[in-house]
Design a protein around this motif. Structure first.
Motif, short mmCIF file in Angstrom:
data_model
loop_
_atom_site.label_atom_id
_atom_site.label_comp_id
_atom_site.label_asym_id
_atom_site.label_seq_id
_atom_site.Cartn_x
_atom_site.Cartn_y
_atom_site.Cartn_z
N ALA A 51 20.79 68.73 -10.10
CA ALA A 51 21.60 68.84 -11.19
C ALA A 51 22.53 68.66 -11.67
O ALA A 51 23.10 67.74 -10.42
CB ALA A 51 21.64 70.87 -11.51
N ALA A 52 22.64 68.00 -12.67
CA ALA A 52 23.99 67.59 -13.66
C ALA A 52 25.23 68.16 -12.68
O ALA A 52 25.84 69.42 -12.98
CB ALA A 52 23.50 67.14 -14.70
N GLU A 53 26.10 67.85 -12.55
CA GLU A 53 27.61 68.68 -12.54
C GLU A 53 28.45 69.52 -13.55
O GLU A 53 28.68 70.28 -13.71
CB GLU A 53 28.87 67.01 -12.19
CG GLU A 53 29.77 67.58 -12.12
CD GLU A 53 31.16 66.31 -11.69
OE1 GLU A 53 32.21 66.93 -11.61
OE2 GLU A 53 30.81 65.46 -11.61
N GLU A 54 27.57 69.53 -14.93
CA GLU A 54 28.27 70.26 -16.04
C GLU A 54 26.96 71.53 -16.04
O GLU A 54 27.51 71.77 -16.83
CB GLU A 54 27.99 69.48 -17.53
CG GLU A 54 29.28 68.27 -17.50
CD GLU A 54 28.86 67.37 -16.54
OE1 GLU A 54 27.31 67.03 -15.66
OE2 GLU A 54 29.82 66.13 -16.13
N GLU A 55 26.42 71.26 -15.27
CA GLU A 55 24.77 72.38 -15.23
C GLU A 55 25.09 73.40 -14.71
O GLU A 55 24.62 74.08 -14.66
CB GLU A 55 23.45 71.82 -15.26
CG GLU A 55 22.70 70.73 -16.17
CD GLU A 55 21.50 70.48 -15.65
OE1 GLU A 55 20.60 70.81 -16.57
OE2 GLU A 55 21.39 69.76 -14.45
#
Length: 249
Positions: free
Chosen positions: A30-34
């Motif tokens: 997952a992306a850090e912002e997700e």
């Protein structure tokens, strides 16, 4: 190894850092912002240090202490990476404090400083905001100054103790809205990590999950609602936080 804790799709996960993004325990990336970042540990007792850098004591026009100035922080104060911290509308000076946070890994009582590193499981970053308006004096921070809800971002990662070669020689930096405003090194601590563990464990037992916030160097300035504050420690990572203001009608 770096590990953290996040909420993703309604589930709390332990995650690790990879070149592709945040890896969940099931292998998903997952992306850090997700994700919603939680504190990387759930602290037990938290010990925080006041005036533990010579330059910070000088910055505040105070004499360096002759023994550790320690106060306690409650669990309500902690918030994860990318969280938001409220600046009360009436205050005139609220500043960040980039600090090395030491995590105790096993029960410690009457520990000699020479053995202190054996009792550490890892390290993380703390940003221990101070509301200077509420201090009774600089030697004894009161609850209103240092125990406000969500006033201490923590994380994003825990780095295992074995992966930090020399915790007493790590650079610390703080950025406000992308501009560097604070820079120092743990080599300038008045009371080193081993000394602090020896001191605290001489009169009370340290338990697994206890946290020691080791203090901040000079370079603390007032922050305003809307500011993005990044605290960074060499080998551990970058902790992002945003200052918010109180809603007005």
């Amino acid at each position: 190894m770096k590990t953290g804790r996040v909420a993703f799709e309604g589930v709390i996960h332990t995650v690790t850092e990879t070149s592709r993004g945040i890896q969940l325990a099931n292998g998903q990336i997952a992306a850090e912002e997700e994700v919603v970042w939680l504190t990387p540990i759930e602290p037990e007792t938290c010990f925080a240090l006041g005036l533990n850098y010579f330059d910070h004591a000088s910055e505040l026009s105070f004499q360096a202490p002759e023994e550790p100035l320690i106060f306690l922080k409650g669990p309500n104060t902690f918030i994860g990476h990318r969280g938001k911290t409220l600046r009360p509308s009436e205050v005139k000076n609220m500043h960040y404090e980039c600090e090395l946070a030491v995590i105790i890994g096993r029960l410690a009582r009457n520990v000699n400083r020479e053995d202190a590193y054996d009792y550490i499981s890892g390290y993380t970053i703390a940003n221990d905001y101070a509301v200077r308006d509420y201090l009774e004096n600089y030697y004894r921070p009161n609850l209103k100054a240092k125990n406000r809800d969500h006033s201490t971002p923590l994380g994003p990662w825990v780095v295992e103790a074995a992966d930090i070669k020399d915790p007493m020689n790590l650079s610390l930096r703080t950025y406000v809205n992308g501009e560097i405003v604070q820079e120092g090194s743990t080599k300038d601590l008045i009371f080193s990590v081993p000394v602090l563990i020896e001191y605290i464990s001489s009169f009370m037992t340290l338990n697994p999950g206890d946290l020691i916030l080791t203090g901040t160097p000079k370079g603390t300035i007032d922050t305003k609602a809307g500011d993005e504050v990044i605290t960074e420690i060499e080998g551990i990572g970058r902790l992002i936080n945003t200052i918010t203001g109180e809603a007005t009608e």
